[in-house]
Design a protein around this motif. Structure first.
Motif: not given
Length: 269
Positions: A11-14, A7-8, A214-215
């Motif tokens: 914004d800020g990860v991809l 689970a991604l 998560e970021d």
């Protein structure tokens, strides 16, 4: 059985969407509060965009960008101040205290979350309709992420507070990735902790190893508070919208693994 489900966050990860979200917020703020921008010249607009990159770690949902733009104007132009918090406020103090500041300014400016969300989405839709390449070009996927998504052997889900249509457009246009609509949980699908509960309960996911990337440290801490989500491996992306202080705190929390971008791409592949 076996295999992995990721689970991604988006914004800020991809995707690094800070340039697009800041410019969209500036466009939307001019519509919402036109009187505010009489004394804002192009140099101040550039300054606002620069500060928005610094402040991006505090943004949980896109509409907050509008609030930050207005607050930055109030910092610079005392004559337009309508909030009690702006006097003497600094960008650093906003970064430290946003969760306390946000409800105060929402009340003092008499703003409603849903109205700001609608406006922010409408401005983005108009930008896409009028200048798709310009909108797309204001975003970028982090290095290696697009390939990692395309060739991933794991089950992938997007769990984001971004409106799903924008995440889908960027996945298609920038990453060359087409995910089924039911794999993108966007704004309005409920809190991320509830989405993770839904994903782990699906019959087709039984036996899979569950991973959440998560970021935002606050989001991961919310997951840790939920006993039913104890089976998820939790990762904080070092490359995302978080601060050195948050990364240091994450290192002290046993459930959270800090992840580098190169390791993230390898995991998905």
């Amino acid at each position: 059985m076996g295999g992995n489900l990721y689970a991604l966050d988006f914004d800020g990860v991809l995707c690094d969407s800070c340039g697009e979200s800041s410019r969209s917020a500036l466009k939307a703020a001019k519509i919402r509060w036109p009187w505010l921008f009489g004394q804002v010249d192009s140099a101040m607009e550039t300054w606002i965009i620069d500060q928005m990159h610094i402040l991006r770690p505090v943004v949980e949902t896109g509409y907050e960008n509008l609030l930050l733009v207005r607050l930055l104007v109030e910092l610079q132009v005392p004559s337009v101040r309508k909030s009690s918090v702006a006097d003497g406020l600094t960008v650093e103090a906003i970064l430290e205290n946003w969760s306390q500041l946000k409800p105060i300014i929402m009340k003092e400016w008499d703003e409603e979350r849903d109205a700001l969300i609608d406006l922010f989405g409408r401005v983005r839709d108009e930008w896409i309709d009028n200048d798709l390449s310009g909108w797309i070009g204001s975003n970028r996927f982090y290095p290696g992420v697009a390939d990692a998504l395309r060739f991933a052997s794991s089950q992938l889900y997007i769990v984001t507070t971004k409106q799903a249509r924008f995440a889908d457009a960027l996945l298609r246009e920038l990453a060359g990735v087409s995910l089924p609509a039911e794999r993108i949980y966007g704004l309005g699908t409920g809190p991320k902790v509830e989405v993770l509960k839904q994903l782990q309960e699906m019959p087709e996911h039984q036996g899979l190893s569950l991973h959440f990337v998560e970021d935002r440290l606050a989001t991961l801490k919310n997951v840790i508070k939920e006993p039913t989500l104890a089976g998820w491996d939790l990762y904080l992306g070092r490359w995302g919208y978080n601060t050195e202080k948050e990364r240091a705190e994450a290192e002290s929390i046993p459930r959270i693994q800090l992840l580098d971008l190169s390791d993230f791409s390898k995991k998905l592949k």
